[in-house]
Design a protein around this motif. Sequence first.
Motif, short mmCIF file in Angstrom:
data_model
loop_
_atom_site.label_atom_id
_atom_site.label_comp_id
_atom_site.label_asym_id
_atom_site.label_seq_id
_atom_site.Cartn_x
_atom_site.Cartn_y
_atom_site.Cartn_z
N GLU A 60 -1.79 2.05 -2.64
CA GLU A 60 -1.72 3.25 -3.47
C GLU A 60 -0.96 3.01 -4.77
O GLU A 60 -1.39 3.41 -5.83
CB GLU A 60 -1.08 4.40 -2.69
CG GLU A 60 -1.90 4.83 -1.47
CD GLU A 60 -1.30 6.02 -0.79
OE1 GLU A 60 -0.24 6.50 -1.25
OE2 GLU A 60 -1.89 6.51 0.20
N SER A 61 0.18 2.37 -4.71
CA SER A 61 0.99 2.17 -5.90
C SER A 61 0.64 0.84 -6.57
O SER A 61 0.17 -0.10 -5.94
CB SER A 61 2.48 2.21 -5.55
OG SER A 61 2.81 1.12 -4.72
N ASP A 62 0.90 0.76 -7.88
CA ASP A 62 0.66 -0.47 -8.62
C ASP A 62 1.56 -1.59 -8.14
O ASP A 62 1.17 -2.76 -8.09
CB ASP A 62 0.89 -0.21 -10.12
CG ASP A 62 -0.15 0.73 -10.70
OD1 ASP A 62 -1.23 0.85 -10.07
OD2 ASP A 62 0.11 1.35 -11.75
N GLU A 63 2.80 -1.25 -7.80
CA GLU A 63 3.74 -2.26 -7.31
C GLU A 63 3.26 -2.87 -6.00
O GLU A 63 3.30 -4.09 -5.80
CB GLU A 63 5.12 -1.62 -7.12
CG GLU A 63 6.19 -2.61 -6.67
CD GLU A 63 7.54 -1.94 -6.51
OE1 GLU A 63 8.47 -2.62 -6.08
OE2 GLU A 63 7.65 -0.74 -6.85
N GLU A 64 2.75 -2.02 -5.11
CA GLU A 64 2.24 -2.50 -3.82
C GLU A 64 1.00 -3.37 -4.05
O GLU A 64 0.84 -4.42 -3.43
CB GLU A 64 1.89 -1.31 -2.93
CG GLU A 64 1.44 -1.70 -1.54
CD GLU A 64 1.09 -0.49 -0.69
OE1 GLU A 64 0.74 -0.69 0.49
OE2 GLU A 64 1.17 0.63 -1.21
N ARG A 65 0.12 -2.96 -4.95
CA ARG A 65 -1.09 -3.74 -5.23
C ARG A 65 -0.73 -5.11 -5.80
O ARG A 65 -1.33 -6.13 -5.44
CB ARG A 65 -1.96 -2.97 -6.24
CG ARG A 65 -2.72 -1.81 -5.62
CD ARG A 65 -3.48 -1.02 -6.70
NE ARG A 65 -4.37 -1.89 -7.44
CZ ARG A 65 -5.56 -2.29 -7.03
NH1 ARG A 65 -6.00 -1.89 -5.86
NH2 ARG A 65 -6.31 -3.07 -7.76
N SER A 66 0.26 -5.15 -6.70
CA SER A 66 0.67 -6.42 -7.31
C SER A 66 1.17 -7.39 -6.25
O SER A 66 0.82 -8.58 -6.26
CB SER A 66 1.73 -6.17 -8.37
OG SER A 66 2.19 -7.38 -8.91
N GLN A 67 1.99 -6.91 -5.32
CA GLN A 67 2.54 -7.77 -4.28
C GLN A 67 1.43 -8.29 -3.37
O GLN A 67 1.39 -9.47 -3.00
CB GLN A 67 3.58 -6.99 -3.44
CG GLN A 67 4.24 -7.82 -2.35
CD GLN A 67 4.99 -9.02 -2.92
OE1 GLN A 67 5.69 -8.90 -3.91
NE2 GLN A 67 4.83 -10.17 -2.29
N ILE A 68 0.48 -7.42 -3.00
CA ILE A 68 -0.61 -7.83 -2.11
C ILE A 68 -1.51 -8.85 -2.81
O ILE A 68 -1.98 -9.81 -2.19
CB ILE A 68 -1.43 -6.59 -1.67
CG1 ILE A 68 -0.55 -5.67 -0.78
CG2 ILE A 68 -2.67 -7.00 -0.91
CD1 ILE A 68 -1.23 -4.39 -0.39
N GLU A 69 -1.76 -8.65 -4.11
CA GLU A 69 -2.59 -9.60 -4.85
C GLU A 69 -1.95 -10.99 -4.88
O GLU A 69 -2.63 -12.01 -4.74
CB GLU A 69 -2.83 -9.08 -6.26
CG GLU A 69 -3.80 -7.90 -6.33
CD GLU A 69 -3.91 -7.33 -7.73
OE1 GLU A 69 -3.10 -7.74 -8.59
OE2 GLU A 69 -4.80 -6.49 -7.95
N GLN A 70 -0.63 -11.06 -5.06
CA GLN A 70 0.05 -12.34 -5.03
C GLN A 70 -0.09 -13.03 -3.67
O GLN A 70 -0.39 -14.23 -3.59
CB GLN A 70 1.53 -12.16 -5.37
CG GLN A 70 1.78 -11.69 -6.81
CD GLN A 70 3.26 -11.48 -7.07
OE1 GLN A 70 4.10 -11.79 -6.25
NE2 GLN A 70 3.57 -10.92 -8.24
N ASP A 71 0.12 -12.25 -2.59
CA ASP A 71 -0.03 -12.81 -1.24
C ASP A 71 -1.47 -13.26 -0.99
O ASP A 71 -1.73 -14.26 -0.33
CB ASP A 71 0.38 -11.78 -0.19
CG ASP A 71 1.85 -11.41 -0.30
OD1 ASP A 71 2.61 -12.19 -0.92
OD2 ASP A 71 2.25 -10.35 0.22
N LEU A 72 -2.43 -12.49 -1.52
CA LEU A 72 -3.85 -12.79 -1.31
C LEU A 72 -4.24 -14.09 -2.00
O LEU A 72 -5.03 -14.88 -1.48
CB LEU A 72 -4.70 -11.63 -1.81
CG LEU A 72 -6.20 -11.68 -1.46
CD1 LEU A 72 -6.40 -11.80 0.05
CD2 LEU A 72 -6.89 -10.42 -1.98
#
Length: 766
Positions: free
Chosen positions: A736-748
């Motif tokens: 939902e949040s941009d911060e959460e998306r950024s962290q998941i993209e790095q892990d991905l």
Amino acid sequence: MSKVFAFHGGIHPPENKKQSTRAPISKAPVPDKLVLPMQQHIGGPSLPLVKVGDTVLKGQMIAEPISRISASIHAPTSGKVVDIAEYPIPHASGLSAECIVIEADGEDRWIEHQGLGDYKQLKRTDLIEHIRASGIAGMGGAGFPTDVKLHLSEDHIVNTLIINAAECEPYITADDMLMRERAHEVLGGIEIIAHILRPSHVLIGIEDNKPNAIHALEAVLKHTDLNIDIVVVPTKYPSGGERQLIKLLTDIEVPSGRIPADIGIVCQNVGTTAAIYRAVHFGEPLISRIVTVTGDAVRHPKNLEALIGTPFSTLLEACDVRPEALSKLVMGGPMMGVTVENDQIPLIKTTNCLIAATEHEMPAAPPTQACIRCGMCEQACPAELLPQQLYWFAKGREFEKAKHHNLFDCIECGACAYVCPSSIPLVQYYRFAKSEIRTEERDQQKADHARQRFEARQARLEQEAAEKEARRKARAAEAAKAQSQKTAVQSSEAAAPETAAPDAKQLKTAAAVARTKLKKAQKAYDEAAALNADNLAELEAALNEARSKADEAEKALASSASSGSEGGDDQSKQLKIAAAVARTKLKKAQDALKNAEDKGLDGVDKLRATVATLEQKANEAQQAYEKAEASGTDKAPVEVDIKALKQQVSIMRTKLKKAESAIDNCEDEADKTRLGQEVEELKKRFEQATAQFDKAEQVLVERAAQAGIDLKQLRIDAAMARAAVTKGERSLSKAESDEERSQIEQDLVAARSKAEALNQTLSQYE
């Protein structure tokens, strides 16, 4: 002298002011503990700056404002912070709130402080900020932060500054005694406010029941150059209300939903002006105030200058309270005050009066009776509302109608309830309705915010889906283009003069199709024979033809297999393909090794070993092909397709299960015999396929072991890496949040790199 006008309604309750004006203002004793609520004003609560165990000095800021409309809190005396928790506060709700508790050390030591000197040389914004830092809020009872009233935007031009000295409510004499004894402080504060706002006219509104205060103000006004007029208004409640006093002095009505500054007027209480004077000239924050302690239950009613945070019990003891006579303790005046049950509630910046009443002085309210629609409440309402109609709306929970009837213009003065012959607590109904409306508005704001977040998330997901679909279409277009090119190449090869003989795969397919047609013909013939059908001869001929074609297809397949095992050209071609496959696998492994080294991934040593092994295999395959080309014969082994063997085993297993199930469901003995033969044949073929797969699998395991790789564990790691990528992609779609998306993209990205490296290594052995 300025002209006095009139406002609608109003009442004349008994004044009861003389009791507390017989003695001068005296200092209240410093209590052992001071309780300081974080919200003593309108707006947001203050944020504590101290913690339990800290030592503080008098005048030290212990809580700072956290929003534009808020006020700071200062230590009223020196001591130690012993607790920061919820304590009962002086509020109509009777609830508790966060408070800082200071244990006084008895030394009353000040923090280093000093005045601003010539404040007229300062910028007005700096002067307002100093007032804000001093924690000054309206001391007439409302508690609006003073700096907000002074910090007006450029489109607010102040023509008139009104100083509210009316103090219209019965019993309260705090402002009266302040003007009598400290009129110079009131004037000094007016001069500071006038310097900030630069009004063209200053009016001091005061009721005619304060002659001593009027004389004191007139005496000090002789020493000022400001254009100040003292306007004496008739004693009438609630002439001290902000809108009512503006009407009295200027005959101007403040529009509903607007503030006085919108019409060029600013109002300040005399207590507030004195606090501004002390803050600017001496650097003293608002840590004390004058409070009236009166009522028939105290022997010596008077005005006390008490520290903020002093418990009510200390104030009552200072005025010699009679506990046996005390029936009701009222905070504020009798009209707008609230009854409190706990005498440990602390004094705050807006507490101007404490009434210790006897039962005879303030008897219990009579029982509420039905409204008789007499209209007296409307005649007494100073805001020109319809109290009776608002009462019905509040009682019936028709809050939207009450709001449209200007409920929020009600100043809760209590005049309507005072004159009501049915003893209806009208103000309580209005307070209830206001509270419910505010709650509904907060809930609506939360719902709107949640809806906006949901819509933004849906829009983001739709955009991502559209981008994903666009990428899929692009890949599909590229695949279609590649397929069309491949088809064109195949068509050109098919049109060549020399037609190539069908390969083994085509012959296998033809043989399988012939067998299927033979089974269908056999089944049709058996069913017709059982029924003695007329077309039995035709079906028999079709069966013979299908059997003949199946035999021919099997012979062609067997011939191809025998010729293929002896053909030197096929061997050379297979060795060429094997060499190309070995080079491709080597290139993929080298790319995987480079990617792992660049990104610092795990398994680099294994990849290096794999590359070395594949280099050796590629060299051997190339040498075998070159040798075959030179000699015309070659016996080098051909790469085994482990995936094809595994798929073949799965297919044979499925066929065997279906055949066994068909036997169980078959009732005809002839069919059972035929199906039994097919099951035996399928078992043999399944065992052969399984043996081939196991042999090929063992070869791969041994080859991987030579390179120091556990093939089984490698497959597990690769599967887990692919699962991690899939999980990350799902989490990314739900973020939902941009911060959460950024962290998941790095892990991905890391997960995809790891999966790619493992798959590259695995592809060398499968």
